[in-house]
Design a protein around this motif. Structure first.
Motif, PDB file in Angstrom:
ATOM      1  N   ASN A  15     -45.810 -49.147 -24.191  1.00 15.04           N
ATOM      2  CA  ASN A  15     -45.247 -50.410 -23.898  1.00 15.04           C
ATOM      3  C   ASN A  15     -44.117 -50.632 -25.252  1.00 15.04           C
ATOM      4  N   CYS A  16     -44.445 -50.023 -26.441  1.00 15.98           N
ATOM      5  CA  CYS A  16     -43.530 -50.828 -27.420  1.00 15.98           C
ATOM      6  C   CYS A  16     -44.508 -49.145 -28.885  1.00 15.98           C
ATOM      7  N   PRO A  17     -44.174 -47.617 -29.049  1.00 20.57           N
ATOM      8  CA  PRO A  17     -44.945 -47.289 -29.679  1.00 20.57           C
ATOM      9  C   PRO A  17     -44.731 -47.619 -31.323  1.00 20.57           C
ATOM     10  N   LEU A  18     -43.556 -48.643 -31.772  1.00 23.79           N
ATOM     11  CA  LEU A  18     -44.057 -49.284 -33.282  1.00 23.79           C
ATOM     12  C   LEU A  18     -45.584 -49.797 -33.405  1.00 23.79           C
ATOM     13  N   ARG A  19     -44.781 -50.448 -32.035  1.00 20.78           N
ATOM     14  CA  ARG A  19     -46.132 -51.194 -31.918  1.00 20.78           C
ATOM     15  C   ARG A  19     -47.393 -50.263 -32.142  1.00 20.78           C
ATOM     16  N   TYR A  20     -47.425 -49.416 -31.343  1.00 24.77           N
ATOM     17  CA  TYR A  20     -48.872 -48.944 -31.670  1.00 24.77           C
ATOM     18  C   TYR A  20     -49.210 -48.494 -33.220  1.00 24.77           C
ATOM     19  N   PRO A 197     -40.094 -45.551 -31.973  1.00 20.02           N
ATOM     20  CA  PRO A 197     -39.336 -46.349 -31.779  1.00 20.02           C
ATOM     21  C   PRO A 197     -39.429 -47.848 -31.317  1.00 20.02           C
ATOM     22  N   ALA A 198     -38.955 -49.044 -31.739  1.00 17.41           N
ATOM     23  CA  ALA A 198     -39.399 -50.371 -31.365  1.00 17.41           C
ATOM     24  C   ALA A 198     -39.553 -50.453 -29.611  1.00 17.41           C
ATOM     25  N   ARG A 199     -39.730 -50.887 -28.820  1.00 11.58           N
ATOM     26  CA  ARG A 199     -39.473 -51.059 -27.654  1.00 11.58           C
ATOM     27  C   ARG A 199     -39.927 -52.499 -27.252  1.00 11.58           C
ATOM     28  N   PRO A 200     -38.193 -53.980 -27.713  1.00  6.47           N
ATOM     29  CA  PRO A 200     -38.722 -54.728 -26.918  1.00  6.47           C
ATOM     30  C   PRO A 200     -39.202 -55.246 -25.542  1.00  6.47           C
ATOM     31  N   SER A 201     -39.792 -56.052 -25.461  1.00  2.00           N
ATOM     32  CA  SER A 201     -39.917 -56.582 -24.528  1.00  2.00           C
ATOM     33  C   SER A 201     -40.657 -57.903 -23.659  1.00  2.00           C
ATOM     34  N   LEU A 203     -43.001 -58.415 -23.845  1.00  2.00           N
ATOM     35  CA  LEU A 203     -44.698 -58.562 -24.222  1.00  2.00           C
ATOM     36  C   LEU A 203     -44.218 -58.605 -26.146  1.00  2.00           C
ATOM     37  N   CYS A 204     -43.556 -58.862 -26.570  1.00  2.00           N
ATOM     38  CA  CYS A 204     -42.747 -59.092 -27.540  1.00  2.00           C
ATOM     39  C   CYS A 204     -44.072 -60.914 -28.532  1.00  2.00           C
ATOM     40  N   ARG A 205     -43.489 -60.847 -27.122  1.00  2.00           N
ATOM     41  CA  ARG A 205     -44.640 -62.743 -27.566  1.00  2.00           C
ATOM     42  C   ARG A 205     -45.583 -62.976 -27.858  1.00  2.00           C
ATOM     43  N   TYR A 206     -46.616 -61.640 -27.390  1.00  2.00           N
ATOM     44  CA  TYR A 206     -48.422 -61.175 -27.226  1.00  2.00           C
ATOM     45  C   TYR A 206     -48.208 -60.028 -28.968  1.00  2.00           C
ATOM     46  N   CYS A 207     -47.556 -60.216 -29.409  1.00  2.00           N
ATOM     47  CA  CYS A 207     -47.323 -58.823 -30.091  1.00  2.00           C
ATOM     48  C   CYS A 207     -48.012 -59.193 -31.966  1.00  2.00           C
ATOM     49  N   PRO A 208     -49.106 -58.212 -32.636  1.00  2.00           N
ATOM     50  CA  PRO A 208     -49.707 -58.970 -33.411  1.00  2.00           C
ATOM     51  C   PRO A 208     -48.131 -58.929 -34.537  1.00  2.00           C
ATOM     52  N   CYS A 209     -47.446 -57.896 -34.097  1.00  2.00           N
ATOM     53  CA  CYS A 209     -46.634 -57.816 -34.958  1.00  2.00           C
ATOM     54  C   CYS A 209     -44.949 -58.273 -35.276  1.00  2.00           C
ATOM     55  N   ARG A 210     -45.264 -59.114 -34.306  1.00  2.00           N
ATOM     56  CA  ARG A 210     -43.434 -60.645 -33.625  1.00  2.00           C
ATOM     57  C   ARG A 210     -42.940 -61.123 -35.370  1.00  2.00           C
ATOM     58  N   HIS A 211     -44.150 -61.458 -35.744  1.00  2.00           N
ATOM     59  CA  HIS A 211     -43.243 -62.185 -37.223  1.00  2.00           C
ATOM     60  C   HIS A 211     -42.159 -61.500 -37.991  1.00  2.00           C
ATOM     61  N   ASP A 212     -43.088 -60.260 -38.086  1.00  2.00           N
ATOM     62  CA  ASP A 212     -41.920 -59.766 -39.578  1.00  2.00           C
ATOM     63  C   ASP A 212     -41.431 -58.766 -38.375  1.00  2.00           C
ATOM     64  N   CYS A 213     -40.433 -58.053 -37.212  1.00  2.00           N
ATOM     65  CA  CYS A 213     -40.496 -56.751 -36.930  1.00  2.00           C
ATOM     66  C   CYS A 213     -39.340 -57.734 -36.165  1.00  2.00           C
ATOM     67  N   ASP A 214     -37.970 -56.964 -36.487  1.00  2.00           N
ATOM     68  CA  ASP A 214     -36.190 -57.106 -36.378  1.00  2.00           C
ATOM     69  C   ASP A 214     -36.182 -56.607 -34.958  1.00  2.00           C
ATOM     70  N   TYR A 215     -36.884 -56.631 -34.251  1.00  2.00           N
ATOM     71  CA  TYR A 215     -36.447 -55.866 -32.979  1.00  2.00           C
ATOM     72  C   TYR A 215     -37.179 -57.018 -31.890  1.00  2.00           C
ATOM     73  N   ALA A 216     -38.017 -57.716 -32.615  1.00  2.00           N
ATOM     74  CA  ALA A 216     -38.739 -58.588 -31.792  1.00  2.00           C
ATOM     75  C   ALA A 216     -37.928 -59.327 -30.532  1.00  2.00           C
ATOM     76  N   ARG A 217     -38.249 -59.637 -29.095  1.00  2.00           N
ATOM     77  CA  ARG A 217     -37.833 -60.225 -28.094  1.00  2.00           C
ATOM     78  C   ARG A 217     -38.481 -61.659 -28.502  1.00  2.00           C
TER      79      ARG A 217
HETATM   80  S1  SF4 Z   1     -42.332 -57.178 -31.492  1.00  2.00           S
HETATM   81 FE1  SF4 Z   1     -41.637 -55.358 -32.568  1.00  2.00          FE
HETATM   82  S2  SF4 Z   1     -43.534 -53.758 -32.897  1.00  2.00           S
HETATM   83 FE2  SF4 Z   1     -44.235 -55.980 -31.772  1.00  2.00          FE
HETATM   84  S3  SF4 Z   1     -43.680 -55.705 -29.450  1.00  2.00           S
HETATM   85 FE3  SF4 Z   1     -41.812 -56.040 -29.773  1.00  2.00          FE
HETATM   86  S4  SF4 Z   1     -40.529 -54.632 -30.348  1.00  2.00           S
HETATM   87 FE4  SF4 Z   1     -43.003 -53.968 -30.460  1.00  2.00          FE
END
Ligand code: SF4
Length: 218
Positions: A15-20, A197-201, A203-217
Motif C-alpha cells: 500500500n505504501c513502501p514509505l509507510r512500511y 517510495p511514497a504511494r499516496p492514496s 489510505l493516507c487518512r489512516y496513516c500514522p505518518c500523515r502529519h509530517d509526510c510531504d506526500y500525504a493525500r
Molecule cells: S501519509 Fe505518506 S507515508 Fe502515509 S500512506 Fe500516505 S504517502 Fe504513505
C-alpha cells in the motif's frame, strides 16, 4: 536487520513502501489503530471467548448461530482458535517469538477433520475479496499439518454474514508459494536498495505518518 513477514506487513508495504519503512524499519512511528481497528479487535476477542466456552454479550449476540456452526463442524475433528502458525525462511515450523520466525500467521478459526482443514477469518470491515491472506493461511496449514490435503478458506464478513470461500489442494501449493515469495522478495529488494517510495492514496487518512509526510493525500 532481519525482516519478518505476515499478511498485514506485506499489504502495508504494497500500500505504501514509505509507510512500511517508517513503521517497520526505522520504527519512528507507531500505528495505534483507529476506531475501526479497535472495534475489530473487540469483536475478535468476543468471538474467541465464545468459542472457548463463554457466552456472547448483547452487542455480538447475532453471531451465536455462526459460533454454533463452527462448533458443529469441530465435533468432527479438532478445533483451534487464534492458532499461531510460524515458519522460518526454510519454510520449517518455528515458534512465534523464536529468533528465526520469518512468516507469521494467526488463524481466527482452524478445524482439522482428517485430511481436510477449514480456515475462517473474521472480517469487520467493508467486503474486499482479496484472497492473498487466505493463500498464506492455506500454505501455512500445509506446512504445519502434513496429513492435510485440502484447505477450505472463508473470509467471513460479519456485518452482512457474507462469505468468500476458496479451496486449495496440496498438489497446487507450489503456485501459492511462488506468489508469496514473489511479493516478499519485493520487500527484500526495497531493503537492499534503500528504495521506499511514497504511494499516496485514500489510505493516507489512516496513516500514522500523515502529519509530517510531504506526500500525504488529505
Ligand atoms: S501519509 Fe505518506 S507515508 Fe502515509 S500512506 Fe500516505 S504517502 Fe504513505
Amino acid at each position: 536487520m532481519r525482516l519478518s513477514h505476515s499478511y498485514s506487513s506485506i499489504k502495508l508495504f504494497e500500500n505504501c513502501p514509505l509507510r512500511y519503512y517508517r513503521q517497520r524499519i526505522t520504527k519512528e512511528v507507531d500505528d495505534e489503530g483507529g476506531e475501526a481497528s479497535k472495534y475489530g479487535e473487540r469483536i475478535h476477542a468476543l468471538l474467541e471467548n465464545r468459542l472457548k466456552g463463554s457466552g456472547l454479550p448483547t452487542e455480538a449476540a447475532q453471531y451465536e448461530p455462526l459460533c454454533q456452526s463452527v462448533e458443529k463442524l469441530a465435533r468432527q475433528g479438532e478445533l483451534y482458535i487464534e492458532k499461531e502458525l510460524v515458519l522460518n525462511d526454510n519454510l520449517t515450523p518455528t515458534g512465534w517469538w523464536d529468533a528465526d520466525a520469518w512468516l507469521r500467521s494467526k488463524l481466527d478459526v482452524l478445524v482439522i477433520v482428517g485430511n481436510d482443514a477449514v480456515v475462517m477469518d473474521w472480517k469487520t470491515g467493508r467486503r474486499n475479496a482479496d484472497q492473498f491472506q487466505m493463500q498464506i493461511f492455506a500454505a501455512q496449514v500445509f506446512k504445519h499439518f502434513p496429513e492435510v490435503q485440502r484447505v477450505k478458506t472463508s473470509l467471513v464478513w460479519l456485518k452482512t454474514m457474507e462469505m468468500d470461500t476458496n479451496q486449495y489442494n496440496r498438489s497446487n501449493v507450489n503456485a501459492v508459494w511462488a506468489e508469496i515469495m514473489k511479493r516478499i522478495q519485493r520487500i527484500h529488494d526495497a531493503y537492499e536498495h534503500g528504495n521506499w517510495p511514497a504511494r499516496p492514496s485514500g489510505l493516507c487518512r489512516y496513516c500514522p505518518c500523515r502529519h509530517d509526510c510531504d506526500y500525504a493525500r488529505v
